[in-house]
Structures are given as C-alpha cells and as structure tokens.
Scaffold this active site. Structure first.
Site, PDB file in Angstrom:
ATOM      1  N   ARG A   1      -5.386   4.271  -8.264  1.00  0.00           N
ATOM      2  CA  ARG A   1      -6.843   4.341  -8.345  1.00  0.00           C
ATOM      3  C   ARG A   1      -7.475   2.972  -8.100  1.00  0.00           C
ATOM      4  NH1 ARG A   1      -7.972   9.385  -7.661  1.00  0.00           N
ATOM      5  NH2 ARG A   1      -7.211  10.795  -9.248  1.00  0.00           N
TER       6      ARG A   1
ATOM      7  N   ASP B   1      -1.670  -0.913   5.837  1.00  0.00           N
ATOM      8  CA  ASP B   1      -1.965  -0.460   7.192  1.00  0.00           C
ATOM      9  C   ASP B   1      -3.431  -0.151   7.413  1.00  0.00           C
ATOM     10  OD1 ASP B   1      -2.033   1.813   5.608  1.00  0.00           O
ATOM     11  OD2 ASP B   1      -1.637   3.079   7.336  1.00  0.00           O
TER      12      ASP B   1
ATOM     13  N   LYS C   1      -7.416  -4.509  -5.292  1.00  0.00           N
ATOM     14  CA  LYS C   1      -6.103  -4.879  -4.764  1.00  0.00           C
ATOM     15  C   LYS C   1      -6.040  -6.393  -4.582  1.00  0.00           C
ATOM     16  CE  LYS C   1      -5.045  -0.633  -2.242  1.00  0.00           C
ATOM     17  NZ  LYS C   1      -4.663  -0.064  -0.946  1.00  0.00           N
TER      18      LYS C   1
ATOM     19  N   ASP D   1       0.866  -1.156   0.000  1.00  0.00           N
ATOM     20  CA  ASP D   1       0.000   0.000   0.000  1.00  0.00           C
ATOM     21  C   ASP D   1       0.919   1.226   0.000  1.00  0.00           C
ATOM     22  OD1 ASP D   1      -2.281   1.532   0.356  1.00  0.00           O
ATOM     23  OD2 ASP D   1      -1.898   1.641   2.510  1.00  0.00           O
TER      24      ASP D   1
ATOM     25  N   ARG E   1      -0.644  15.168  -1.578  1.00  0.00           N
ATOM     26  CA  ARG E   1      -2.018  14.665  -1.592  1.00  0.00           C
ATOM     27  C   ARG E   1      -2.953  15.856  -1.715  1.00  0.00           C
ATOM     28  NH1 ARG E   1      -2.496   9.564   0.950  1.00  0.00           N
ATOM     29  NH2 ARG E   1      -4.485  10.052   1.860  1.00  0.00           N
TER      30      ARG E   1
END
Lengths: 341, 1144
Positions: free
Chosen positions: B808, B835, B814, B424, B616
């Site tokens: 995205r 996490d 995933k 991640d 971000r």
C-alpha cells in the site's frame, strides 16, 4: 512479424565474441603455497649462491685510501691549507703489501661536496660543451652567475660546475730505498667513450684548426688558472675534450664521491710509494675532505660488499620464510580442506 | 489599547495577504501560461489584446558548444574539476617561480589529459551538431495563406499551422486541430520519445476537427492559452478560444490527448493539421533531455578521502623538507659554499619569501604523488568497462529484443556494494502479463472456463455462498457486470493493417488491444471470451458485440481517468435507450467506502481470498445517473478541466464527488505470474548478504503471496505485521517496542554469524510487513520529538529481518523508505529496481536505480542508471558485473596511490642527500612519462579485464559477494597497507641504489657514474617492481594482459635506449646521453635490479600466501577448492587407495 522480430534480435543482439562476453581464454594463477614454497626455496638457494660469489669477488678487490685534507696539524698537507700559499706541494707515503695487479685505478675523492645540488647541477651549457659556436659566445642562462665576466664577455666553459673543477694533481713515485722512480699514469679512457667522442666537442672554426682562435672572445672561468685551450698540450686532450674536465662534468649522485683520475696499467708491486700532491683545491671552507684512492677492479667493479651481503640476507630470509610457510601450510592444510568441504 | 493594536495588526496582515495573493495570481498568469495565436492571426477586437510574443525558433540544440566557444567553455568546464585545477596551479607555480622540474613535467600530462578529454567531448559534440543540423534542416509543411509551403524545420514559429503526413515525425509540440480521418483521431507512436511502441490515439479539438483542407484550416481564428513548457510528457493543461464572426467565442479545454509531441511519429493516419505551441528547446522532448542529478559512488567518495590524505602527506613532506632546508641553510658554509655561489639577488631575498618559494618548489617536486592520470584512467575504465554490461549476451532478452542499457557509467562499482535491494512487485518481480482468472458477481464466483458453459459453482466451502438458481435479476446483473468490464476502460484497438481495415472491422478478431495498463487488457480479453467483445471507439461511441452477435453502441460521455492516488477510474456512458450510467472500477479499498448497495460482505470475502492466493483484484461498481444529475456532473468536470491553475486538484475533487453512492457489482481476479527465475534471483541476492525489500502499491495479501512465491518469505519465516489493523488494536508505540523486544531476545540467543557466509540455515528468520499508513505514522515527526525514536526502533527491527514487505505504498513513500534506510547510521548502499512511473521517485533516490524495460512504458528506464530487460538479470548484474567492477576499481585506486608513493618517496629521500636543494632524482622525461605511459596501460587493462574468479563461480556462489561488502577493499586498513607497501618499496629502491653506488665504481673499466645514472637505476627498479606487482595481482592472464604488461616494460626499455641514444636537438641539456646503456653494461646494475625487485615484491607475496592460508576469504577458499577438484582429485583418490590397501 516474426521475421521482423528476428531481424530486430539480430540487430540489437550484442556480438557473441569471447572478448565482449569476457570469456577470453586465460591462465588463472593464484598465489597458493603450492607454487610459492618451491619458488621460495629455489630463490633462496640461487640468491645465496650469487651472494657468496659476489661477496668473495668484492673481498678480493684491494683498495688503498689516503686522506690528504690536511686539517690536523700533524698531516703532511697541513701547510698547504694556509691562506696565502701558492703552488703548494705535499707528499704522502704509503706501503703496498701485496701486489695490486694492473690495471690499478687511481681516484680522487671529495667528501661533503654537493655536486648534486640543484642550482649547481644545472649550471652548465651542454650546447657550448658540444662545440656549438653560437653558445660559445652566448652561453645558456642556466650558467648564471658564471655566464659572463664583469665586462660581459662570455665564459667558456660557463657555469658553476666548470668553474669549480677539481685542480689538484698527483704524481706517483715508487720509493726503492733512496731511489725514487716515477710510476707512469695513463689518463686515456678515464671518461665515458660517448662523452669524449660525442657529447663533448671543441669549437671549430671553418678556416682554422687552432683551438686558441676558436676560443677567442671568451674568457676562462674565474677559478681556473689557465683557459680551457691550455689544459693540456696534447690536442686530443685539450679544451672541452680534456678527460679530467669531462670526468668532473659528470656530476656525482651523492655528496661523497670518487672520480677516476688515472690508470696504472702495470699495477703496483709491493713496496713503498709516494704521492706528490699539488694542493690547490680548497675544501676546508665547507668542512670537506680530500682523498686519493688506489683500487683494483673485478668484473663487478670496485670494492663493495653490499650486493653480496644483500643477496645472502635475501636468500636466507626467503628460505626461512619458506620454512615458516611450510609449517603453516602443513598445520592449516587439513583445516582448510575440511572447511571447504 | 491592546485591542486596537491587535485589530490594526490583523488588518495589516490581511492587507498584506491580499496583496500577495493578487500579485501571485498576476505573476502566475504571466509566468505560467502563454497565448498562442493560431496562424499568427489577431483575435477579434474586444477580446484580448494581441501581444506579439517572442518564442525561440524551432532549432534543436543538443550540442553544448559552438565553434567559437568550444575552447574557452570546454577549458572552463574541465578546470572546474578539482584535480585538473590542482594540476593547473602546479603548472602555473612552475612557470612563475624557479622550480626543480620544468613546467613540461606537469604541463604535458595535464595537456594530454585535457586534450584527450577535449577531443572526446568535441567529437561527441560534433556528432550532436551533425544530428542537430539534420533535424533542423529537415523540411516541414506549413500552411501559409491557405497553401502548403515547405520550410526548414528550424524556421518553424509558435503559432504556425503544420501539416504532418503519415510516418513523419512531428517537428514540434503542437495542438491537434484536425485529421484526415473522419472521427478526428490519429494514431501516434512515441517509441523514440519514451520507448513505448504501442500506438496511441490522440483526439483532435472537437470544434476544429471539421477543418480538413488547407484552406479551411487557414480560416480558423483562435487562440490557445496553455501553460509554459513543462518536461512532464504525460500532462498538458490548456484552453482553446475559438472566435467566430458572429457568435460568442467558444472555449474548450485541452489535455494531453490533444497534444502531439515532438519526436512522436504519425501512424495509420494520412495527415493531420496542428498548431505549434512549443518549439525548439521548449518542446517536451528537449526539456526531457536535461541531465539528471549526479550520483557519486562510494568508491569515488573513498577515492576523494584518500586524495585528501595524500594531499596532507604531500604538504607535510614539503613542510618537513622546507624546515630542514631552512635549518640546513642557517649555516652559511653549507648554504653558500664557494663552488656554488648565489647571485646578488638571491642573497638579498627576504628569508620568509625564499622559504615560501622553497615550499612551493618542494610541492612541485612531490606533486606527482597525486596522480594526474588517475582521473583519466578511472574515467576510461568506467566508460569502457560499462560496455561489458551492454554487450552481455546473457542479459539480452529475445522477447523484447533489447539488452541492458547503461545510462551512467559512474556507478559500475556501486553494483558490487549493494546492501539493500528495494524492488517493485508488479512488472518487476512479476511478469505484468495478466490473465483473467475469475470474477465474482454479487458473491457468485465464475471461474473462467466454467463460465463459458453458463455455469457457476461454489468455489470454496469455507465461504458460504448461496447458489440460488440463476434468476432473471441475477442474469441481468451478470450481463451488466460484463458490459461494465467491456466499457469501463481506456483500451484502444489496434488494427494490424490499414488496407484490410474493413474486413477486420467486420470480424474484429485480428485486432489487438493496447493499453497502458495490462490489467485492463486482461479484463477486456477475458470478457471477450465470455461473449462480450469490445470493438472500437468511434465518434465517441463505444461499440461492443454481445453474445447474440449484435452490436451495441454506447455514447461515451466522460472518462474519469485512472490515477495512482485515487486508484480507480470511471466512465459515463449513455445507452441507446438514453440511460446514463457511470461504471467505476478500481482497487477494493477505494471502491468499498463508496458503495451503498450490493453484496459488499460476500464480495469482500472473495476479494480477500483471491488476494491471499496472489491474484490481483479489482472491484466493479456502477450507478445510474438521471440526466439532471449528469448535467451537473458535466458542468463540474468542465469547470475543473478548464481551470488553468490547480487543475489536478480541482479534477480530483470533482471525481471524488462524482464517484460516490455506487452499487457494487462484483470483483475480478487477474493473475500476474512471477517472472522467470524471480525466486532464484531473490534467493541469490539474500545469500549474497543483501536485504531485499518489496515495495508495492498492492494489497497486503496479494503482495505477501508474491513474497512467498518468490521465496522472500519462507515457511519458516516468522512474520511480523505492522499494519493498520494491528495499530488499531494497540498503539504504535507498544507494537514497535513489542516487536523489538521479541527480535532482540531471540536473536540475542543466537551467535551472530549471519555474515560468515556459510550459515544460511538461520533458525530464526524474520519477515516484516508494513503498510503505507503505518509507515507514514512512523515517519511523521511528532511534536514531542519522540518520532526519531520510532524511526530508530523501526530501523532496528528492519535490520534484523531478512525480508521486508511494504505494501500500500504511494510512489513518494517508496522514496521515503529508501531515504530512511540510506540515511540510517551505517549508510548502507541501496538499490531500487522498478518498471513503472510509480518507481521513478525511489529509483532516483537510491544509490543505484535500475529500471526494468517493462510494459508500463519507459519512464522508469529513462530515469534509471541501468536498465535490464528482466528481474532475473539483476543477479548477473550485481553478482558478476558489480563484483568485478568493484574489485577492479578498488585495485585501480589502491594501485595508483601505491605506484605514486613508490615513485615520489625516493625523491623525498634524495633531498636528504642533496642539501635539500629540490634536486629531482629522475630525468624530466621519466617524471613526465611515468604515469602517462610506462605504468598506465597495464592497470587500465587490468581494471577492464580482471577476473579473480570465473564468471560461473561468481554466479554459482552468491555468498562471494559478501567478501567485498562494505567497501572492504578500500577500507582504511587496506589503504594503509598499500601505502606502507609503497613506502617500503620506495625505501628499498632508494637505499638499495644508494648502497650499490656507495662511493665505489660499478663498472669494470673504473669509470664512475653520476647522479642521473643513480636516478635511472632507481627508476628502472621502480618501473619493473610496480608493473610486476600488478602482474602478481592479476588472476586472469589473457593475451591482452600479457601483451600490455610485457609490452609496457619493453616500451620502457626501448624508450630509454632511444632517449639516451641520441643527442636530442632543441633540448638544452644532454644529461641522459648513454646513461641507460652505460648502466646496463655493468654487472652490479643487473644484479642490483634483480635483487631490489625481489626484495620489494617478497613481503607482499608472503603476506598474500599467509593470509590465504590462515584467514582465507570465501573467494580464496573456492579458488583452492576448484584447484583441488580439478587437479588433485586423482591424487587423493590414489592416496585413499593406498591407505586402504595398507590397512589390510
């Protein structure tokens, strides 16, 4: 806050010991040519030395082996193999060229006799043989079908091993021209000391010392001519502690085996000898053979060249391998270092 | 006629559908919801019928067994394992038929194994019972008849009204009725539930929060309808119906903010009242402790394969000997010599039947080839070995005061086999510690420090911003933007201490913001520095302090919570002036399509530029609602919230409707710094031969920037893009084929030595970027079946890329990616690390799931197999621990099979010399104890402590990891090598002893040895050889290894002396009496033992030395190199000195 945090750190933090961190002091060897090559050469030399010693020791042992099965009609014991002979005796002559220094050991040898067969091997009762009165009267189930006779009387000693005890006997004569003299045979100490003194014991009654009384209520094994208490006149070698019996009861590892019969303490001088055999034991029915053997003994036992040869071979192989590895080492040494660098 | 038929069919179909629909609804009602009568009070007549319902009491049972069922249940559990069952069968066969070895030989080890396991499990269960009892007996306060009564926790019933005081733990899941504080909130920490130590605020039900005393609460007449217990901690759907005597009943929706969960602790609130809805084993906490699906490691799989091979060997051995025995017996002279007569029953036995029992007997005789103790040893190794991970001080993080956590020890060795790492981004590669960097309001960029001076400036010449003088309109927009940031969030304010609450309330500075999203905190804190301070939420009013130090109050009307599908959140507030405004904040892609006003292009440019820099970004928009509009919005939401079925879907639809036609205000940029040593770790993993994939929900540009920063992509990396943009230009088909051609053409010209370990300077380094939309196109099964083609192409491309970035991604995607790689034809071992809650699916899917103890809660950690505090710890976990565990367990497995071949093969050979009579070669005691005591401890300790190279070497040379890749130590080649070695050794033992015995005496007193001496000789050589073989393989001799290896040899000798030294009572045979001592009293035995051990070990040593010399692995090269550097440096130096002097 920060103190709280420190406490939490202390509480949760794992122990910092060499063990928990996998950092115990350690010797970290690995098999590199540097260590192994010298070891190989050294090992080779030592082994060759041992091998030579063993080989010559074994070669110095003299062994005389006489077959007396009597299968072929020319054999002197052939007449004893017929069915209805009883108390048959036959003689075998042999010549000793070189002095066999004493003590000389006399063995009998059976071929194709499976003393290590599982069913046979368990067919005994060690408690009975240890002199336990209870088991004397009620032998273990393992002895089946040689546990009781037809009338449910216990057999002593019970089991297949005891029942098939070797019962040929040998007398050795020295032949001097026409004169024949008996060579004394010592039967003492042919069984393991611990077997004779600890493992095997005669049953003892509280009141009496008479062996026959102790054996009362039992019957002899089916194949035995005499009951156990009449195996020998010497009370020290009678009943369960008869040494021939004890020797027989130690079951052999392989289907061809020798068992110690007697010891000739004075050795055998050169000359002609004659063995008188009481031929009782049938072996032809299972394609067996019977032999009698005289052997001197070195510190490493009887004649057996195997160990010596094996040591010699192993030693030479390790030296040859060492040389091959040395060549490889020299040839590839440079390359490896270059690769690493 | 046909028409009629069709009509009939349609009608029938409809009817059926209707019926089903009705049934479904009915069933769902019955199954999926429950009605709780608060205080066990009957509802007033005319509403619902009072149905007495039976719910379990509040007893928590985490224990598995009770006193009575322990033995049968535990035995059942244990014999369900195939190995135990196999040994049970062997044991039973031994009991039933006449077999060569006594039942003790397999019964005792089995009993030992079963007992040890049972004791361990029993002890664990006893601890659980104790803990259960402590919890079940602890007192709770229950309101009965208007008074507080104390009860034991386990006697609590659904419907009871419970009072909980500060710092007490909630005894069951309950709906929050009222609190001692005025605003009907309470603070709760769920640290023991999901590990989040932050305090969360819960809301009492609006209509009951006034009931502050026992008496008042007791007057409440209401029912709660809610779903049946679900394990999801963060979701709750329910409705409360409150009956007043006169009025219509009031219905209120209940959400997860109204439910206090068992296991959570009340903080900063004096006391609360709640009504129990789920009790005992139905609480969400209890439902969450259910075991997860079992993952099996590759080693375990190959172990089972080897087991099957050995089972085949065993059966064929037994078959061969049975057939040989049958032919042997066909000769009646051999079958029944006079000295070994059969009984009548034996003679009459059916030939076929006796052959079958013979077969079973041979099976029993050779059954030790499948080692009973291997499973125990493997389990112990895994269990004990996993402690080294949690003990590791280097993986302890002082900041969060936590070290690594091992949730399952079954996968230790899998850590050494990883080929693909899926990570991640946020919180894993990055710190998830956000810092507000800049904001962009209508295209004007405000960098944080300059804003405090009231300035704004061009940030980038490439983008044409027009810096008009700050007009009044602009100033208003700016303030609106700041207010939006200040109001549009779900941040809570945590007060340090209750006592000086007043003081802090006044200056507000020492308060701490808490939120599940670090971005929100960064924004609120950032905007605070700009002068707008968020103070608190009180009585549904949000309070903020503007730069003029005035306190503004806004009524909080609605919160449209954030979710990862929608990727935005909104609040609706009413200002003092009565203006109703909706503020919406979210990812650019989810905001831009909903915007109808504002400077979209300028903002978009800025957002993209920020993303490229790895920041971000979030966009902020607003819209003003008229009160009519708000009423309809309110009704819409209320309807959706009250729904019991499909509430989520209805809510999503409602949100979709509400959050539209927005006016774009601007965007924010928040920096998320890379975690400490993230780049180093990624680099090390790549050097170790692992492919690192980054899977993130973030935008492509942000994610790519992070990938560059953490060295997943380098400057030399040639990037391929498989993104929506590219797909729009070309068809997916063409893109894929193009890429594939490029890669194959370029990599074809290169020699393929990516695995050689020392060529890290590949000329062509490829990276792939793919986004979620394209991925779903690739994954979508097409009608014509060409989809698999796409998948294969995609996999082929991925395989040639050193780094892949998937952006995205939805959480489920995933997992899909992981699954795709996992099921590709090489079946690589995958590892997923993350996490957050969005990583759970991939953590569960991958072979090894690793959770980071991050800021976004503990969901990932709870579902993972291993947790580590930081991403950098992955390096040590894989490269050091994983590598060690793998070589340890591989050696353990191979060695176990080897030592049992050595053990049993002589016994097989002996059958040829004992008339196939199943005569065992070794004594019962040796048969029994060989595996459980003579040879068990050295290998166990080896498998716990072996280090073929030091920890530092492993860490410094990641490429060593490639040496053990692809399960190389357990390949068929090495398995066959070990087995052959075992057979060779067995042949040496047996025939060595055979020729030493060969018909002549070994003693110097002429006495002869029997079969038990023969067996003991073989056995002694066996024990020594097998132990010394392990000693040769040990590269790390600590005192423990010395102690165990030499100790177990000594134990064997002492045991043999004891075993042969006494006439053992209670034994019906004394065959071993003095056998061992007699054997050792002869020279040939000693010489033979030394010789045979040497011969058995020599080939292995030669093989090792030659392999090391000719084909050294990277590990071995390093060992040699280290030795040269440390020991022979001086010699080389001297040599070079001499040579140089000679050349003169």
């Amino acid at each position: 806050m920060s103190r709280q945090r420190d406490q939490a750190v202390l509480k949760n933090k794992p122990d910092n010991t060499a063990f928990t961190q996998q950092r115990l002091p350690a010797w970290q060897p690995f098999l590199s040519a540097g260590y192994v090559l010298p070891t190989f050469f050294l090992l080779g030399l030592v082994f060759i030395a041992i091998g030579l010693g063993l080989y010559f020791t074994s070669n110095n042992v003299i062994e005389i082996e006489l077959e007396y099965t009597g299968r072929s009609p020319n054999s002197s014991c052939h007449h004893c193999t017929k069915n209805d002979t009883k108390d048959c005796k036959c003689n075998i002559e042999f010549k000793v060229d070189k002095t066999l220094p004493g003590p000389v050991f006399m063995y009998y040898e059976l071929v194709n006799f499976y003393q290590n067969h599982r069913k046979y091997g368990v067919s005994r009762d060690d408690d009975q043989l240890n002199g336990d009165l209870k088991y004397l009267k009620e032998p273990s189930e393992y002895c089946f079908p040689f546990r009781q006779d037809g009338q449910n009387r216990p057999i002593a000693p019970c089991g297949a091993i005891a029942n098939s005890m070797f019962n040929d006997s040998f007398v050795l004569y020295k032949v001097n021209n026409s004169e024949i003299s008996k060579v004394p045979l010592n039967s003492k100490g042919i069984s393991w000391w611990t077997d004779y003194n600890v493992k095997f014991n005669n049953p003892k009654l509280d009141n009496g010392t008479d062996l026959k009384q102790a054996f009362e209520g039992t019957v002899k094994p089916h194949n035995w001519p005499r009951p156990a208490y009449e195996l020998d006149t010497n009370p020290e070698n009678n009943g369960f502690i008869n040494e021939d019996f004890i020797v027989w009861m130690r079951t052999a590892a392989l289907p061809t085996f020798r068992k110690l019969y007697r010891r000739i303490d004075d050795g055998l001088q050169p000359g002609k000898y004659l063995v008188e055999i009481s031929y009782n034991y049938p072996v032809l029915s299972f394609n067996g053979q019977k032999r009698v053997t005289f052997s001197t003994i070195s510190w490493m036992g009887g004649r057996n060249p195997f160990l010596g040869i094996a040591y010699l071979v192993c030693g030479s192989v390790s030296i040859v391998t060492g040389i091959i590895m040395l060549i490889v080492y020299i040839k590839y040494q440079g390359q490896n270092i270059r690769k690493v660098e | 006629m046909w028409a009629e038929l069709r009509k009939w069919a349609e009608q029938a179909g409809e009817g059926w559908r209707e019926r089903r629909a009705q049934q479904c609804v009915g069933e769902e009602n019955w199954v999926d919801s429950r009605t709780v009568y608060i205080g066990h009070r009957e509802p007033p007549p005319g509403t619902d019928a009072y149905i007495v319902q039976n719910y379990p009491d509040n007893r928590i049972v985490s224990s598995k067994y009770t006193f009575w069922n322990f033995i049968p249940k535990n035995l059942f559990e244990q014999f369900r394992r195939i190995a135990n069952f196999y040994f049970l069968i062997i044991f039973l066969v031994q009991l039933i038929i006449d077999t060569p070895t006594s039942p003790v030989t397999s019964g005792l080890p089995l009993f030992f194994v079963i007992t040890v396991t049972a004791i361990k499990q029993g002890y664990e269960d006893w601890l659980r019972h104790k803990a259960d009892n402590a919890v079940n007996r602890c007192p709770v306060h229950v309101i009965q008849g208007g008074k507080v009564v104390q009860k034991q926790s386990r006697k609590l019933q659904v419907g009871d009204i419970v009072m909980t005081k500060e710092n007490e733990t909630f005894p069951c899941d309950m709906v929050f009725l009222s609190s001692s504080s005025d605003d009907g909130t309470c603070f709760v920490t769920t640290a023991s539930l999901d590990g989040e130590s932050s305090t969360k605020t819960y809301q009492a039900v609006q209509d009951t929060k006034a009931l502050r005393t026992e008496a008042e609460v007791d007057t409440l007449n209401a029912t709660i309808e809610c779903e049946q217990p679900q394990p999801d901690l963060y979701n709750f759907v329910g409705r409360i119906n409150i009956y007043h005597e006169t009025e219509e009943p009031i219905a209120r929706p209940l959400g997860s903010e109204n439910v206090l969960l068992r296991g959570a602790t009340l903080k900063n609130t004096q006391s609360i009242y709640g009504v129990a809805i789920y009790t005992g084993m139905e609480t969400k906490m209890a439902l969450n402790y259910q075991s997860k699906s079992q993952k099996r490691s590759a080693v375990e799989k190959s172990m089972n394969m080897f087991l099957i091979v050995y089972l085949c060997i065993l059966i064929s051995k037994a078959l061969i000997t049975t057939i040989l025995k049958f032919t042997w017996q066909s000769d009646s002279v051999r079958d029944e010599p006079w000295f070994n007569m059969k009984t009548q029953a034996e003679r009459q036995r059916n030939k076929f039947l006796s052959s079958f029992t013979d077969f079973l007997a041979f099976m029993v005789l050779f059954n030790y080839i499948i080692p009973v103790s291997m499973y125990v040893t493997v389990e112990m190794q895994k269990f004990l070995g996993s402690y080294f991970i949690s003990w590791d001080e280097e993986m302890f993080d002082n900041e969060i005061c936590e070290g690594p956590i091992v949730n399952t020890s079954d996968l230790n060795e899998e850590l050494g086999q990883v080929e693909y790492v899926f990570t991640d981004k946020t919180g894993t590669l990055t710190e998830n510690n956000m810092e507000f960097i800049e904001c962009c309001i209508d295209g004007h960029v405000h960098v944080q420090h300059s804003i405090s001076n009231g300035q704004s400036f061009y940030s980038n010449a490439a983008i044409d911003f027009i810096d008009a003088p700050v007009g009044i309109a602009d100033q208003e927009r700016k303030e609106l933007f700041f207010r939006a940031l200040c109001l549009c969030h779900t941040v809570q304010v945590k007060r340090e201490d209750e006592t000086d609450y007043q003081k802090q309330h006044q200056d507000g500075r020492s308060s701490v913001y808490i939120s599940s999203s670090p971005d929100e905190i960064a924004l609120v804190e950032g905007v605070k520095r700009l002068g707008f301070t968020f103070l608190q939420v009180k009585d549904n009013f949000m309070e903020l302090e503007n730069p003029e130090a005035e306190i503004e109050r806004y009524e909080l009307l609605q919160i449209l919570n954030f979710d990862s599908v929608r990727r935005r959140m909104s609040v609706i507030i009413r200002s003092v002036t009565g203006e109703i405004i909706l503020f919406c904040k979210g990812a650019d892609l989810s905001i831009f399509p909903r915007v109808k006003a504002g400077k979209l292009d300028l903002v978009r440019q800025r957002v993209q530029q920020n993303a490229v820099e790895g920041l971000r970004t979030l966009c902020v928009a607003y819209k003003v609602l008229t009160s009519e509009e708000y009423d309809s919005v309110h009704a819409l939401l209320q309807n959706a919230k009250l729904a019991l079925q499909e509430r989520d879907r209805k809510l999503a639809e409602a949100y979709d409707l509400i959050e539209s036609d927005l006016d774009l205000l601007g965007a924010t940029a928040v920096e998320d710094r890379l975690q400490d040593k993230a780049a180093e770790t990624v680099e090390a993993l790549q050097k170790a031969g692992m492919k690192v994939w980054v899977l993130t929900g973030d935008k492509m540009e942000t994610a790519a920037a992070t990938c560059y920063a953490c060295k997943l992509f380098r400057r030399s990396t040639q990037l391929f893009e498989l993104t929506t943009k590219r797909i729009e230009e070309q068809s997916l088909h063409d893109v894929l084929f193009d890429l594939n051609r490029t890669i194959i053409r370029q990599s074809g010209s290169l020699p393929r030595d990516t695995y050689s370990g020392f060529s890290q300077h590949d000329l062509h380094d490829y990276g792939l970027i793919i986004d979620g939309t394209t991925l779903s196109l690739i994954m979508k099964p097409a009608e014509n079946g060409s989809s698999s083609n796409y998948k294969d192409l995609f996999l082929e491309i991925c395989r040639n890329c050193s780094g892949v970035l998937c952006c995205r991604m939805a959480p489920l995607q995933k997992a899909q990616i992981v699954k795709l790689i996992k099921s590709s034809k090489e079946h690589p071992i995958t590892l997923a690390i993350g996490d957050g809650a969005n990583d759970v699916s991939m953590i569960l899917e991958a072979h090894v799931g690793i959770g980071i103890l991050g800021k976004e809660g503990r969901q990932a950690a709870r579902n993972s197999d291993y947790c580590i505090p930081k991403f950098k710890h992955l390096k040590k976990l894989l490269l050091v621990h994983g590598h060690y565990y793998y070589i340890r367990i591989a050696q353990l497995v191979q060695y176990f099979f080897y030592k049992n071949v050595c053990f049993i093969f002589p016994q097989f050979l002996y059958q040829f010399f004992c008339g196939f009579s199943q005569q065992p070669l070794y004594d019962t005691a040796y048969l029994t104890l060989y595996n459980i005591s003579f040879t068990s401890l050295p290998i166990l300790l080896y498998s716990l402590m072996e280090q073929h190279v030091s920890i530092d070497t492993l860490r410094r040379n990641p490429s060593l990891y490639r040496d053990v890749a692809k399960n190389s130590l357990l390949s068929w080649k090495s398995f066959i090598y070990w087995t052959c070695l075992g057979v060779f050794d067995a042949v040496v033992f047996f025939f060595g002893a055979y020729f030493i015995f060969d018909n002549s005496t070994m003693t110097s007193n002429g006495q002869m040895f029997g079969n038990w001496t023969f067996g003991t000789l073989v056995f002694t050589v066996l024990v020594f050889t097998v132990t010394l073989k392990l000693a040769l393989d040990t590269h790390n001799w600590t005192w423990v290894n010395h102690f165990v290896i030499w100790g177990s040899l000594l134990f064997y000798i002492i045991f043999s002396f004891l075993w042969g030294g006494i006439i053992w009572p209670f034994l019906n045979y004394q065959r071993m009496y003095y056998v061992f001592m007699q054997m050792l009293s002869t020279g040939p035995a000693w010489l033979g033992i030394i010789l045979l051990i040497t011969i058995s070990l020599l080939p292995d040593v030669v093989k090792k030395v030659l392999c090391r010399q000719l084909w050294p692995t990277a590990t071995q090269k390093l060992q040699t190199k280290r030795k040269y550097i440390s020991a022979e440096q001086s010699t080389i130096f001297m040599l070079s000195q001499t040579s140089s002097s000679l050349s003169f």
